[in-house]
Design a protein around this motif. Structure first.
Motif, PDB file in Angstrom:
ATOM      1  N   CYS A  39      -9.836 -33.424 -10.173  1.00 26.63           N
ATOM      2  CA  CYS A  39     -10.532 -34.675 -10.469  1.00 26.63           C
ATOM      3  C   CYS A  39      -9.543 -35.836 -10.563  1.00 26.63           C
ATOM      4  CB  CYS A  39     -11.340 -34.554 -11.762  1.00 26.63           C
ATOM      5  SG  CYS A  39     -12.845 -33.585 -11.607  1.00 26.63           S
ATOM      6  N   GLU A  40      -8.436 -35.598 -11.228  1.00 23.10           N
ATOM      7  CA  GLU A  40      -7.409 -36.642 -11.332  1.00 23.10           C
ATOM      8  C   GLU A  40      -6.897 -37.036  -9.958  1.00 23.10           C
ATOM      9  OE1 GLU A  40      -4.396 -35.299 -14.064  1.00 23.10           O
ATOM     10  OE2 GLU A  40      -5.834 -35.209 -15.729  1.00 23.10           O
ATOM     11  N   ARG A  44     -11.683 -38.960  -9.845  1.00 18.47           N
ATOM     12  CA  ARG A  44     -13.042 -38.644 -10.294  1.00 18.47           C
ATOM     13  C   ARG A  44     -13.063 -38.398 -11.791  1.00 18.47           C
ATOM     14  NH1 ARG A  44     -17.450 -35.369  -8.265  1.00 18.47           N
ATOM     15  NH2 ARG A  44     -19.178 -35.898  -9.670  1.00 18.47           N
ATOM     16  N   ASP A  45     -14.132 -38.837 -12.443  1.00 17.57           N
ATOM     17  CA  ASP A  45     -14.308 -38.604 -13.869  1.00 17.57           C
ATOM     18  C   ASP A  45     -14.689 -37.145 -14.095  1.00 17.57           C
ATOM     19  OD1 ASP A  45     -14.883 -38.628 -16.574  1.00 17.57           O
ATOM     20  OD2 ASP A  45     -16.599 -39.989 -16.398  1.00 17.57           O
ATOM     21  N   TYR A  46     -13.802 -36.383 -14.699  1.00 14.48           N
ATOM     22  CA  TYR A  46     -14.022 -34.962 -14.976  1.00 14.48           C
ATOM     23  C   TYR A  46     -15.279 -34.759 -15.813  1.00 14.48           C
ATOM     24  CZ  TYR A  46     -13.143 -30.486 -17.388  1.00 14.48           C
ATOM     25  OH  TYR A  46     -13.251 -29.241 -17.928  1.00 14.48           O
ATOM     26  N   ASP A  47     -15.495 -35.631 -16.771  1.00  9.76           N
ATOM     27  CA  ASP A  47     -16.649 -35.488 -17.663  1.00  9.76           C
ATOM     28  C   ASP A  47     -17.978 -35.771 -16.977  1.00  9.76           C
ATOM     29  OD1 ASP A  47     -15.121 -34.725 -19.897  1.00  9.76           O
ATOM     30  OD2 ASP A  47     -14.659 -36.819 -20.346  1.00  9.76           O
TER      31      ASP A  47
END
Length: 78
Positions: A39-40, A44-47
């Protein structure tokens, strides 16, 4: 195990992923760390990704009778 391709594609395109919990809590935690890194890399927002697991409430360590309800609650809390 999905670490190189599948979780990278989840990070890029998916709204959710389902991880196998058959290998135990440590393996799930590792896969989530891999997803977080992908995600990083994708920005992208992991959450924003829904994460679920699938596994058995009967483990080899618990024997043929499986887990007690308290064991299951502790596992799910972890």
């Amino acid at each position: 195990g999905g670490e190189t391709k599948t979780l990278r594609l989840v990070a890029k395109y998916a709204d959710a992923c389902n991880l196998s919990a058959m290998g135990g809590i440590d393996e799930v935690a590792h896969k989530l760390d891999v997803l977080r890194a992908h995600c990083e890399a994708e920005g992208r927002d992991y959450d924003a990704i829904e994460k679920t697991t699938i596994g058995w409430a009967v483990t080899p360590e618990a024997g043929p009778t499986g887990m007690t309800p308290d064991d299951a609650v502790r596992l799910l809390a972890a």
